[in-house]
Enzyme design. Structure first.
Site, PDB file in Angstrom:
ATOM      1  N   SER A  51       6.628   3.226  -6.740  1.00  0.00           N
ATOM      2  CA  SER A  51       7.094   2.414  -5.735  1.00  0.00           C
ATOM      3  C   SER A  51       7.662   1.220  -6.369  1.00  0.00           C
ATOM      4  O   SER A  51       6.832   0.323  -6.836  1.00  0.00           O
ATOM      5  CB  SER A  51       6.045   2.054  -4.715  1.00  0.00           C
ATOM      6  OG  SER A  51       6.440   1.202  -3.900  1.00  0.00           O
ATOM      7  N   HIS A  76      10.963   5.057  -5.703  1.00  0.00           N
ATOM      8  CA  HIS A  76      10.766   5.071  -4.449  1.00  0.00           C
ATOM      9  C   HIS A  76      11.110   3.547  -3.686  1.00  0.00           C
ATOM     10  O   HIS A  76      10.277   2.602  -4.227  1.00  0.00           O
ATOM     11  CB  HIS A  76       9.214   5.271  -4.187  1.00  0.00           C
ATOM     12  CG  HIS A  76       8.774   5.524  -2.794  1.00  0.00           C
ATOM     13  ND1 HIS A  76       8.900   6.393  -2.123  1.00  0.00           N
ATOM     14  CD2 HIS A  76       8.069   4.817  -2.116  1.00  0.00           C
ATOM     15  CE1 HIS A  76       8.349   6.260  -0.965  1.00  0.00           C
ATOM     16  NE2 HIS A  76       7.737   5.146  -0.797  1.00  0.00           N
ATOM     17  N   ASP A  78      10.651   1.129  -0.576  1.00  0.00           N
ATOM     18  CA  ASP A  78      10.337   0.859   0.608  1.00  0.00           C
ATOM     19  C   ASP A  78      11.142  -0.112   1.594  1.00  0.00           C
ATOM     20  O   ASP A  78      11.418  -1.266   1.162  1.00  0.00           O
ATOM     21  CB  ASP A  78       8.845   0.295   0.578  1.00  0.00           C
ATOM     22  CG  ASP A  78       7.950   1.299   0.077  1.00  0.00           C
ATOM     23  OD1 ASP A  78       7.808   2.415   0.519  1.00  0.00           O
ATOM     24  OD2 ASP A  78       7.124   1.106  -0.884  1.00  0.00           O
ATOM     25  N   MET A  80      11.424  -1.971   5.278  1.00  0.00           N
ATOM     26  CA  MET A  80      10.602  -2.222   6.519  1.00  0.00           C
ATOM     27  C   MET A  80      11.330  -3.243   6.839  1.00  0.00           C
ATOM     28  O   MET A  80      11.974  -4.162   6.521  1.00  0.00           O
ATOM     29  CB  MET A  80       9.307  -2.880   5.760  1.00  0.00           C
ATOM     30  CG  MET A  80       8.141  -2.199   4.661  1.00  0.00           C
ATOM     31  SD  MET A  80       6.701  -2.764   4.270  1.00  0.00           S
ATOM     32  CE  MET A  80       6.401  -1.928   3.086  1.00  0.00           C
ATOM     33  N   HIS A 110      12.148   5.177   1.567  1.00  0.00           N
ATOM     34  CA  HIS A 110      11.104   5.551   2.634  1.00  0.00           C
ATOM     35  C   HIS A 110      11.478   4.341   3.842  1.00  0.00           C
ATOM     36  O   HIS A 110      10.951   3.147   3.492  1.00  0.00           O
ATOM     37  CB  HIS A 110       9.732   5.168   2.312  1.00  0.00           C
ATOM     38  CG  HIS A 110       8.527   5.441   3.206  1.00  0.00           C
ATOM     39  ND1 HIS A 110       7.226   4.938   2.809  1.00  0.00           N
ATOM     40  CD2 HIS A 110       8.645   5.682   4.336  1.00  0.00           C
ATOM     41  CE1 HIS A 110       6.617   5.088   3.837  1.00  0.00           C
ATOM     42  NE2 HIS A 110       7.275   5.636   4.951  1.00  0.00           N
ATOM     43  N   MET A 112      10.317   2.638   6.970  1.00  0.00           N
ATOM     44  CA  MET A 112       9.500   2.096   7.979  1.00  0.00           C
ATOM     45  C   MET A 112      10.215   1.348   8.849  1.00  0.00           C
ATOM     46  O   MET A 112       9.965   0.097   8.764  1.00  0.00           O
ATOM     47  CB  MET A 112       8.344   1.466   7.210  1.00  0.00           C
ATOM     48  CG  MET A 112       7.513   2.487   6.353  1.00  0.00           C
ATOM     49  SD  MET A 112       6.239   1.723   5.144  1.00  0.00           S
ATOM     50  CE  MET A 112       7.702   1.604   3.682  1.00  0.00           C
ATOM     51  N   MET A 185       1.357   9.902   4.435  1.00  0.00           N
ATOM     52  CA  MET A 185       0.789   8.409   4.166  1.00  0.00           C
ATOM     53  C   MET A 185      -0.878   8.459   3.807  1.00  0.00           C
ATOM     54  O   MET A 185      -1.661   9.105   4.718  1.00  0.00           O
ATOM     55  CB  MET A 185       1.054   7.507   5.176  1.00  0.00           C
ATOM     56  CG  MET A 185       2.342   7.242   5.411  1.00  0.00           C
ATOM     57  SD  MET A 185       3.220   6.556   3.794  1.00  0.00           S
ATOM     58  CE  MET A 185       2.267   5.060   3.811  1.00  0.00           C
ATOM     59  N   GLY A 190       3.126  -0.389   5.327  1.00  0.00           N
ATOM     60  CA  GLY A 190       3.404  -1.643   5.651  1.00  0.00           C
ATOM     61  C   GLY A 190       3.078  -2.599   4.438  1.00  0.00           C
ATOM     62  O   GLY A 190       3.835  -3.676   4.227  1.00  0.00           O
ATOM     63  N   PHE A 191       1.993  -2.575   3.812  1.00  0.00           N
ATOM     64  CA  PHE A 191       1.667  -3.262   2.486  1.00  0.00           C
ATOM     65  C   PHE A 191       1.267  -2.421   1.371  1.00  0.00           C
ATOM     66  O   PHE A 191       0.697  -1.522   1.573  1.00  0.00           O
ATOM     67  CB  PHE A 191       0.535  -4.166   2.840  1.00  0.00           C
ATOM     68  CG  PHE A 191       0.898  -5.255   3.761  1.00  0.00           C
ATOM     69  CD1 PHE A 191       1.658  -6.283   3.616  1.00  0.00           C
ATOM     70  CD2 PHE A 191       0.759  -4.927   5.267  1.00  0.00           C
ATOM     71  CE1 PHE A 191       1.997  -7.261   4.635  1.00  0.00           C
ATOM     72  CE2 PHE A 191       1.124  -5.795   6.219  1.00  0.00           C
ATOM     73  CZ  PHE A 191       1.705  -6.929   5.863  1.00  0.00           C
ATOM     74  N   GLY A 193      -1.016  -1.825  -2.571  1.00  0.00           N
ATOM     75  CA  GLY A 193      -2.181  -2.073  -2.966  1.00  0.00           C
ATOM     76  C   GLY A 193      -3.467  -1.789  -2.177  1.00  0.00           C
ATOM     77  O   GLY A 193      -4.358  -2.239  -2.267  1.00  0.00           O
ATOM     78  N   ASP A 219       1.607   9.012  -0.501  1.00  0.00           N
ATOM     79  CA  ASP A 219       1.871   7.595  -0.646  1.00  0.00           C
ATOM     80  C   ASP A 219       0.924   6.555  -0.208  1.00  0.00           C
ATOM     81  O   ASP A 219       0.509   6.709   0.960  1.00  0.00           O
ATOM     82  CB  ASP A 219       3.119   7.118  -0.156  1.00  0.00           C
ATOM     83  CG  ASP A 219       3.706   5.680  -0.356  1.00  0.00           C
ATOM     84  OD1 ASP A 219       2.918   5.055  -1.110  1.00  0.00           O
ATOM     85  OD2 ASP A 219       4.642   5.352   0.127  1.00  0.00           O
ATOM     86  N   GLY A 221      -2.358   4.090  -2.636  1.00  0.00           N
ATOM     87  CA  GLY A 221      -3.550   3.929  -3.301  1.00  0.00           C
ATOM     88  C   GLY A 221      -3.755   5.070  -4.338  1.00  0.00           C
ATOM     89  O   GLY A 221      -4.900   5.380  -4.611  1.00  0.00           O
ATOM     90  N   GLY A 241       2.422   2.827  -6.599  1.00  0.00           N
ATOM     91  CA  GLY A 241       2.848   1.465  -7.043  1.00  0.00           C
ATOM     92  C   GLY A 241       2.132   0.918  -8.131  1.00  0.00           C
ATOM     93  O   GLY A 241       2.688   0.757  -9.246  1.00  0.00           O
TER      94      GLY A 241
END
Length: 277
Positions: A51, A76, A78, A80, A110, A112, A185, A190-191, A193, A219, A221, A241
């Protein structure tokens, strides 16, 4: 079972014999005086998709080129909109600029976003290879959305949040051949980490049990330390990520993840390939 042969044998006898050979030997064997090479194969490909949300945005092009050189299969991306999720990230002009500099990379986008249908053509024009929308988005006609994505020469991905149940309508989309990949997911979108949610694995397993050759992406962690958990559940496309960009050796991290995923796809598939010499 899949066969490659220069001699004719009945399918039933060949399959029965191949099963016995794998159970008893798992290596080269002989059938009616013919040397046979047996190996387990899988139609699923292990895919590592870092990511880029976790990379250094000040050096976005070089970061993408570097991670691809290190062994990434996909990028990947993201997207948003600050409505569907409380964050605002990369938009179409940035994706388009990246495409001009990195023409051959697979852009796994992806989305969102609240209204994915509105942005299909813009995303396609920017150079995306796959558009993954959320099942929870405000979609008037989800089948038309899937068809529109395909008509714009992109693969169709569908994502589900952790709290979303997989209902009959969800599975009908796959059964009707409208979906190329499911993204489960393992964090709230949204975030980056966030902590990996292992309790999402029954959802992954349920999809894999029903669809042996479907790309299943996870996707959130995921790292070298826990990738075996998603692999055993049935995922074959890994988004990571901080687990890659934050690793002291990103090349090793991706190679190790891919190795673990590859080993597990064989277990899930259980197909046999053999050559009759």
């Amino acid at each position: 079972f899949f066969f490659s042969s220069r001699r004719r044998h009945t399918r039933q006898r060949s399959v029965s014999w191949a099963r016995r050979c794998v159970q008893e030997t798992g290596i080269n064997a002989e059938y009616m005086g013919i040397l046979v090479n047996i190996k387990m194969v899988s139609l699923l490909k292990a895919v590592i998709a870092p990511s880029i949300l976790s990379c250094d945005f000040a050096n976005l092009q070089s970061e993408c080129e570097k991670i691809l050189k290190f062994g990434a299969d996909w990028l990947h991306i993201d997207i948003m909109d600050a409505h569907f999720v409380p964050n605002l990230t990369l938009g179409f002009p940035i994706i388009s600029a990246l495409r001009k500099k990195i023409p051959k990379a697979f852009f796994d986008c992806h989305c969102m976003i609240t209204d994915p249908m509105r942005w299909v053509k813009d995303l396609a024009s920017s150079g995306a290879n796959q558009m993954t929308f959320h099942y929870e988005s405000a979609i008037t006609d989800i089948k038309e959305l899937c068809k529109s994505i395909r008509e714009n020469k992109m693969l169709v991905g569908i994502a589900v949040k952790p709290k979303t149940e997989l209902d009959d309508n969800f599975f009908k989309l796959i059964d009707e051949g409208l979906i190329d990949m499911v993204l489960v997911m393992t964090v709230e979108p949204g975030f980056g980490g966030q902590k990996f949610m292992e309790d999402m694995m029954p959802k992954v397993k349920k999809i894999r049990d029903k669809y042996k050759t479907l790309n299943i992406q996870v996707d959130g962690g995921i790292s070298v330390e826990n990738v075996h958990v998603v692999a055993k559940a049935g995922a074959n496309v890994i988004v990571s990520g901080s687990g890659i960009y934050g690793h002291k050796d990103p090349t090793f991290a991706m190679a190790e993840m891919k190795k673990i995923i590859s080993e597990c796809t064989i277990i899930h598939q259980r197909f046999i390939s053999f050559d009759l010499m």
